[in-house]
Design an enzyme around this catalytic site. Structure first.
Site, PDB file in Angstrom:
ATOM      1  CG  ASP A 235      11.269  12.651  20.591  1.00 45.74           C
ATOM      2  OD1 ASP A 235      12.215  12.067  19.468  1.00 45.74           O
ATOM      3  OD2 ASP A 235      10.615  13.581  20.638  1.00 45.74           O
TER       4      ASP A 235
ATOM      5  CG  ASP B  14      10.960   6.620  19.136  1.00 43.42           C
ATOM      6  OD1 ASP B  14      10.915   7.528  20.306  1.00 43.42           O
ATOM      7  OD2 ASP B  14      11.597   6.318  18.584  1.00 43.42           O
TER       8      ASP B  14
ATOM      9  CG  ASP C 184      -0.077   0.348   2.209  1.00 44.85           C
ATOM     10  OD1 ASP C 184       1.098  -0.479   2.307  1.00 44.85           O
ATOM     11  OD2 ASP C 184      -0.640   0.123   3.945  1.00 44.85           O
TER      12      ASP C 184
ATOM     13  CG  HIS D 277      14.290   9.106  12.856  1.00 44.86           C
ATOM     14  ND1 HIS D 277      14.999   8.824  14.597  1.00 44.86           N
ATOM     15  CD2 HIS D 277      13.839   9.864  12.812  1.00 44.86           C
ATOM     16  CE1 HIS D 277      14.729   8.842  14.964  1.00 44.86           C
ATOM     17  NE2 HIS D 277      13.423  10.224  14.343  1.00 44.86           N
ATOM     18  CG  ASP D 278      15.824  12.619  13.702  1.00 41.10           C
ATOM     19  OD1 ASP D 278      14.742  13.232  13.217  1.00 41.10           O
ATOM     20  OD2 ASP D 278      15.497  12.807  15.006  1.00 41.10           O
TER      21      ASP D 278
ATOM     22  CG  ASP E 181       3.352  -3.686   6.471  1.00 39.02           C
ATOM     23  OD1 ASP E 181       4.268  -4.457   6.249  1.00 39.02           O
ATOM     24  OD2 ASP E 181       2.423  -3.263   5.098  1.00 39.02           O
TER      25      ASP E 181
ATOM     26  CD  GLU F 157      16.477  13.807  19.869  1.00 44.73           C
ATOM     27  OE1 GLU F 157      16.499  13.365  19.372  1.00 44.73           O
ATOM     28  OE2 GLU F 157      15.643  13.172  20.332  1.00 44.73           O
TER      29      GLU F 157
HETATM   30  C1  NOJ Z   1      13.424  13.868  17.920  1.00 46.44           C
HETATM   31  C2  NOJ Z   1      13.250  13.199  17.047  1.00 46.44           C
HETATM   32  O1  NOJ Z   1      14.035  12.624  16.181  1.00 46.44           O
HETATM   33  C3  NOJ Z   1      12.577  13.824  15.585  1.00 46.44           C
HETATM   34  O2  NOJ Z   1      12.581  12.880  14.055  1.00 46.44           O
HETATM   35  C4  NOJ Z   1      11.484  14.637  15.617  1.00 46.44           C
HETATM   36  O3  NOJ Z   1      11.135  15.252  14.950  1.00 46.44           O
HETATM   37  C5  NOJ Z   1      11.574  15.588  16.699  1.00 46.44           C
HETATM   38  N1  NOJ Z   1      12.116  14.401  18.234  1.00 46.44           N
HETATM   39  C6  NOJ Z   1      10.093  15.955  17.225  1.00 46.44           C
HETATM   40  O4  NOJ Z   1       9.647  14.769  17.945  1.00 46.44           O
END
Ligand code: NOJ
Length: 559
Positions: A203, A98, A25, A331-332, A29, A258
């Protein structure tokens, strides 16, 4: 209760949107993830961190949660999650969830109720303040900026009130001062721990406590307006201790927080074991080695000393006090083989294995971001419309609103975009890189997928995945690699990164050439006889002088 299993953990991070789409899709998933658990296990990891799987309207792709106790439909159902948990545990893979609890989605029922009436008890779940009338204009309560650009305050309808959001305006900050908020959060943690999950990644945890009373930030030099009011606030330690007392310590759980630009002193207190706060944190100081002040869109030439500082300072500081984490990607951030001034095409295998060796042989838990194990690269996005991350658009709009030409603004965004890490995983060279059966994925496929994909890597003589397997085996089994103290060598050398690890009477020596030229280097005499791992077939040794090829990394063990 705590077995401290995390000390020899190796964690694999999955961004569920982009791992594997089982029902074609366009979205990754849970079923897709389950189908790849053997692949993950074989890499040699023993834990998986899942980026948010909860219900979310996805303004910030899962980091804006509207129901903390349910799974988002696009990923599957709670029954699918339960099966995922079971399948992970069957394979001795721990599950780390997370937990985004600095803010909720504005679609969360608490927020909706908060806005529904000025008398709602949920109003105090958030941070709501009256704006300031300046002449005839209603201004936000303070001049703080959101970390995602623009004001950190959003006006509530036509009223004179605003709510605080340190990220998107769709992510409203929670008021941790309110006891009921903390009670709800503890309840959420206990819900997931009760299900059997093994830990959390919190987070932006160091924003939970704000500094009261709120004031304008009048420092003309401040890069992030208001940060002194929302980073490492005075109740951070108290809040974390409470989470521990009422939830985390009741289970054999692991936590990694984080952080957002934390102070060094605060970091040590967060991880100091005797404080009972967090087991570990992420501190991304070394990611600022090729950008300005960790603002990832602003390029600067790679600074190896800064990379070393970022990597080694926490290892020195936490040793004997708490535990550490070792990170190259998430992922950031852009892909590691495509940054740090690396010529990716030419040194792809060498750079990927070099980075892993010099990072993961340090003191701390290796975190591997999906695709890193095959050296996935940045994506050659063609226009701003290819990018899905709201932050890419906010910063692009800001730059162009100041008159920066579009092309130039796009080149900045392309340099640091979070989107690079978020394109679908490259499994093979068939349609959509094997992510699914052909439906257009939510995010474009990296055109490099025929060159870099799992199937190809696994059958290649120079397989990054196989190198990772060897490296991670050492990391998990060799006591010095797990428990040793790190001592850096030659900090000022601008090509070589070198350190020893010492545990009881035994030592390892890790050395790598962070450059495109051959470099000779003298290693300690105690190290020279036994090589544990080398990312090239050979090593030139004369006495105690070794000559390292571009991006060559070697680990020696004292005999
Ligand atoms: C850190 C996360 O890793 C990021 O992807 C997110 O945009 C910000 N915190 C806000 O939640």
């Amino acid at each position: 209760m705590k077995t401290e299993w995390y000390k020899n953990a190796v964690v694999y991070q999955i961004y569920p949107f982009s791992y594997k789409d089982s029902n074609n899709d366009g979205w990754g998933d849970i079923e897709g993830i389950i189908s790849k658990l053997d692949y993950i296990k074989d890499l040699g990891v023993n834990a998986i961190w899942f980026s948010p799987l909860y219900k979310s309207p996805d303004y910030d792709y899962g980091y804006d949660i509207s129901d903390y106790k349910d799974i988002d439909e696009k990923f599957g159902t709670m029954a699918d999650f339960d099966r995922l948990l079971e399948e992970c545990h069957k394979r001795d893979l721990k599950v780390i969830m997370d937990m985004v609890i600095n803010h909720t989605s504005i679609e969360h029922p608490w927020f909706k109720q908060a806005l529904s009436s000025p008398d709602s008890p949920y109003r105090d779940y958030y941070i709501i303040r009256k704006g300031k009338w300046v002449k005839d204009k209603l201004m936000p309560p303070t001049n703080w900026s959101s970390t995602f650009t623009g004001s950190a305050w959003e006006r509530i309808g036509e009223t004179d009130e605003f709510y605080l959001h340190l990220f998107c305006k769709e992510q409203a900050d929670l008021n941790w001062e309110n006891e009921n908020v903390r009670r709800e959060i503890i309840d959420i943690l206990n819900f997931w721990l009760g299900k059997g999950v093994d830990g959390f990644r919190f987070d932006v945890f160091n924003m939970f406590s704000k500094v009261y009373p709120f004031k304008d930030d009048n420092d003309p030099k401040s890069f992030q307006k208001g940060a002194q009011y929302f980073v490492d606030g005075p109740k951070m330690h108290e809040f974390l201790k409470e989470l521990n007392e009422k939830s985390l310590s009741l289970f054999d759980s692991y936590t990694v927080g984080e952080s957002f630009n934390p102070s060094e002193e605060a970091c040590l207190e967060y991880v100091r074991k005797s404080n009972n706060e967090l087991d570990t944190i992420f501190n991304f100081a070394h990611f600022a080695s090729d950008n300005i002040a960790n603002k990832q869109f602003f390029k600067k030439p790679f600074n190896i000393r800064q990379f070393k500082d970022g990597l080694f300072k926490p290892q020195r500081s936490y040793y004997g006090e708490g535990w550490n984490t070792l990170v190259l990607e998430n992922h950031d951030n852009p892909r590691s083989v495509s940054r740090f001034s690396i010529e990716t095409d030419k040194y792809h295998y060498e750079a990927a294995t070099f980075l892993a060796t010099i990072t993961y042989m340090g003191f701390g838990i290796p975190f591997i971001y999906m695709g890193q194990e095959i050296g996935m690269t940045n994506c050659d996005f063609k226009s701003i419309d290819d990018l899905k991350d709201p932050v890419s658009h906010f910063v692009y709009d800001l730059m162009t609103s100041y008159g920066m030409p579009k092309k130039m603004a796009f080149s900045f965004i392309k340099y640091g975009a979070r989107d690079h890490a978020r394109v679908p995983m490259q499994w093979n060279d068939s349609v959509n890189a094997g992510f699914n059966e052909g439906t257009k994925p939510w995010q474009c496929i990296n055109p490099e997928y025929k060159k870099y994909n799992v199937e190809k890597d696994l059958t290649s003589e120079k397989s990054i995945y196989r190198y990772y397997q060897k490296l991670l085996k050492i990391k998990k089994e060799n006591k010095i690699a797990v428990y040793g103290r790190t001592d850096e060598y030659d900090h000022d050398n601008n090509k070589i990164i070198a350190y020893s690890r010492t545990y009881e009477t035994k030592r390892l020596f890790v050395v790598g050439n962070f450059s495109k030229k051959k470099v000779s280097y003298d290693i300690p005499i105690w190290a020279v006889r036994k090589i544990l791992i080398n990312n090239y077939d050979k090593l030139t040794v004369r006495g105690t002088t070794i000559t390292l090829e571009p991006y060559q990394a070697v680990v020696f063990e004292e005999e």
